[in-house]
Design a protein around this motif. Structure first.
Motif: not given
Length: 223
Positions: A39-41, A90-96
């Motif tokens: 969901v965060r991604d 996207i997943p890396r940015l969302a996790a950040a």
């Protein structure tokens, strides 16, 4: 409740922003309806979508339109693998972001600005995006499909969360049927028609039979 006097773009976006704002922190770690994305991604992707709306509305074009609300979309032969630079980012940015509240705030900030810009824009004006020229009205109409599909993605594994409004679902279904060049089974509810046709879930045997010859062309991958 739908507000018929308000453009469908604004209604679909407002419903999506509200749904994200009401998503509990712990649900940001759940899978979304987009394969491989939490969901965060998905919410991070929506930030980029809202930025795209703002950029496009601020990119006037002088030439005649080369696309409309439907031809803005392309049907791809194969689904993206996730290896494209932006998809992989996207997943890396969302996790950040870390704290879901920061991601919620960023989407509300940029998404609300996109909504205001859409309301202020001249529907007949022409804008440029992705080497296409569209009227503002057609560009915003094309995004109803985007907002609606991603609203379904947001709640795909959260059965008590509110989904898209009926008007948005109906408009998105009609747009996808036009792209497919075929009507989906009339007995299939709009949300199911959209998720099955785009490969967000596999069809049941009964649904596959109901789709008939079109079933061999599924999923319809938008690009």
């Amino acid at each position: 409740m739908d507000a018929p006097h308000e453009p469908l773009f604004s209604r679909a976006l407002s419903a999506l922003l509200t749904a994200v704002a009401e998503t509990p922190d712990e649900d940001f770690a759940l899978p979304s309806g987009c394969a491989g994305w939490l969901v965060r991604d998905l919410v991070c992707h929506l930030v980029i979508d809202a930025q795209d709306v703002l950029i496009t509305l601020a990119t006037p074009a002088e030439t005649e339109p080369t696309a409309d609300a439907d031809s803005y979309w392309r049907l791809l032969v194969e689904a993206p693998t996730g290896d494209a630079p932006l998809d992989a980012l996207i997943p890396r940015l969302a996790a950040a972001y870390g704290d879901p509240a920061l991601l919620r705030f960023h989407l509300d900030d940029v998404g609300s600005a996109a909504g205001r810009a859409a309301r202020l824009a001249d529907p007949a004006a022409r804008v440029g995006t992705q080497e296409m020229v569209l009227t503002v009205e057609d560009f915003l109409s094309s995004y109803v499909l985007e907002w609606t599909l991603h609203h379904l993605d947001l709640v795909a594994h959260r059965p008590t969360a509110p989904g898209p409004a009926a008007a948005s679902l109906a408009a998105a279904r009609a747009a996808l049927e036009r792209l497919a060049g075929a009507a989906f089974p009339a007995a299939l509810p709009d949300a199911d028609a959209l998720t099955v046709a785009t490969g967000r879930r596999p069809p049941t045997e009964a649904e596959r039979e109901a789709f008939g010859d079109l079933a061999t062309r599924l999923p319809l991958v938008l690009g």
